[in-house]
Motif scaffolding. Structure first.
Motif, PDB file in Angstrom:
ATOM      1  N   ASP A  58      19.141  49.756 -17.865  1.00 55.58           N
ATOM      2  CA  ASP A  58      20.258  50.832 -17.884  1.00 55.58           C
ATOM      3  C   ASP A  58      21.594  50.234 -17.775  1.00 55.58           C
ATOM      4  OD1 ASP A  58      19.007  53.362 -18.205  1.00 55.58           O
ATOM      5  OD2 ASP A  58      19.023  53.997 -16.112  1.00 55.58           O
ATOM      6  N   THR A  59      21.803  49.039 -17.161  1.00 55.85           N
ATOM      7  CA  THR A  59      22.955  48.504 -17.041  1.00 55.85           C
ATOM      8  C   THR A  59      23.774  48.037 -18.444  1.00 55.85           C
ATOM      9  OG1 THR A  59      22.400  47.877 -14.846  1.00 55.85           O
ATOM     10  CG2 THR A  59      24.470  46.640 -15.661  1.00 55.85           C
ATOM     11  N   SER A  60      25.114  48.476 -18.345  1.00 52.31           N
ATOM     12  CA  SER A  60      25.788  47.908 -19.768  1.00 52.31           C
ATOM     13  C   SER A  60      26.687  46.802 -19.251  1.00 52.31           C
ATOM     14  CB  SER A  60      26.720  49.189 -19.981  1.00 52.31           C
ATOM     15  OG  SER A  60      27.447  49.577 -18.905  1.00 52.31           O
ATOM     16  N   GLY A  61      27.171  46.059 -20.260  1.00 48.17           N
ATOM     17  CA  GLY A  61      28.291  45.252 -19.827  1.00 48.17           C
ATOM     18  C   GLY A  61      27.821  43.594 -20.190  1.00 48.17           C
ATOM     19  N   CYS A  62      28.331  42.688 -19.556  1.00 46.85           N
ATOM     20  CA  CYS A  62      28.511  41.473 -19.853  1.00 46.85           C
ATOM     21  C   CYS A  62      27.011  40.712 -19.757  1.00 46.85           C
ATOM     22  CB  CYS A  62      29.506  40.352 -18.994  1.00 46.85           C
ATOM     23  SG  CYS A  62      31.132  41.032 -19.358  1.00 46.85           S
TER      24      CYS A  62
END
Length: 222
Positions: A58-62
Motif C-alpha cells: 500500500d505504501t507509495s514512494g522511494c
C-alpha cells in the motif's frame, strides 16, 4: 503496464517512485509485482536490479534498487547500521497530541486463523524507534512526518496506532480501513550514504490521494 518513475540513477543504484498497490514480492493470488518491471529497469545493464529494502504494498514512494552485488552488500550494510535517512508522510485518522516526539515501542509478529499475521507491541519484541513531527491538520485527519530509526515490518503503522490512539487513514489491519482506499503512507525521501562517494538520495512527489485529502502543500517539509 505503467512505467515506474525513476527518481535517482547511477551505476550502482536506482531509486524508483513505487506506486501504491504494487507489491515488492509476487502476490500469492497472482497479479503484477515489482518483478514484472525488473527487466525494463535494467536500463542497458546486464543484471536486473535488486530491491535493497521493503515497503508495504500500500505504501507509495522511494524504493532503492541495487544494480550489482557489490552495491547491494554496501547498501544492506548501511541499512543494518541505521545510517539510512528515511522520511515518510502518513495521514493519521484523528487528532494527534503534541507537535513532535519519539515512539520507542518494541514489536513482535503474531498470527491467528481469524486475522492472519500482524505486528503487536511487546516488551520482548524487537527494538523499534520512530521519530515523528506533526505537519498539518484538516478534515479531522493529521499529516505526520515519520523518520523511522529502525526498519521493522509495519513499524510506522503499528507505532501510529499505539502512540496516537488512531491508525493511519485507510489502514485495514491496525485501523478500520475507512476513509481511504489504502493505508495512507508515503516514502517521501531516502538518503543512503556510501563512504567517499556522494550519497544515493531522492524525494518522491506527494501523491494525488494525499492532495485530495488537503495535504498537497507539503512536498518539501524540513
Amino acid at each position: 503496464m505503467i512505467q515506474l518513475p525513476i527518481l535517482f540513477e547511477d551505476g550502482e543504484a536506482l531509486i524508483i517512485n513505487k506506486p501504491a498497490g504494487l507489491s515488492i514480492e509476487r502476490p500469492r493470488a497472482g497479479g503484477l509485482s515489482l518483478e514484472n518491471y525488473l527487466e525494463a529497469l535494467k536500463l542497458g545493464f546486464q543484471r536486473v536490479p535488486v530491491a535493497v529494502h521493503r515497503i508495504d504494498t500500500d505504501t507509495s514512494g522511494c524504493l532503492l534498487l541495487a544494480r550489482n552485488p557489490k552495491a547491494l552488500k554496501r547498501f544492506n550494510a548501511a541499512f543494518e547500521a541505521r545510517e539510512v535517512d528515511k522520511v515518510y508522510l502518513g495521514v493519521v485518522a484523528g487528532a494527534v497530541s503534541g507537535d513532535a516526539g519519539t515512539i520507542d515501542l518494541a514489536l513482535s509478529k503474531i498470527s491467528s486463523a481469524e486475522k492472519g499475521w500482524r505486528m503487536i507491541a511487546a516488551k520482548k519484541g524487537k527494538p523499534s524507534v520512530t521519530h515523528w513531527r506533526k505537519l498539518a491538520e484538516t478534515g479531522g485527519n493529521t499529516l505526520v512526518e515519520f523518520r523511522p530509526e529502525t526498519g521493522r515490518t509495519h513499524q510506522i503503522r503499528i507505532h501510529a496506532a499505539e502512540a496516537f490512539g488512531h491508525a493511519l487513514l485507510g489502514d485495514p489491519v491496525y485501523g478500520d480501513g475507512k476513509g481511504a482506499k489504502r493505508a495512507m503512507l508515503h516514502a517521501l525521501a531516502l538518503t543512503v550514504p556510501r563512504g567517499d562517494k556522494p550519497p544515493v538520495a531522492a524525494r518522491a512527489p506527494v501523491p494525488a490521494d494525499f492532495h485530495a485529502l488537503g495535504f498537497g502543500d507539503v512536498d518539501h517539509p524540513a
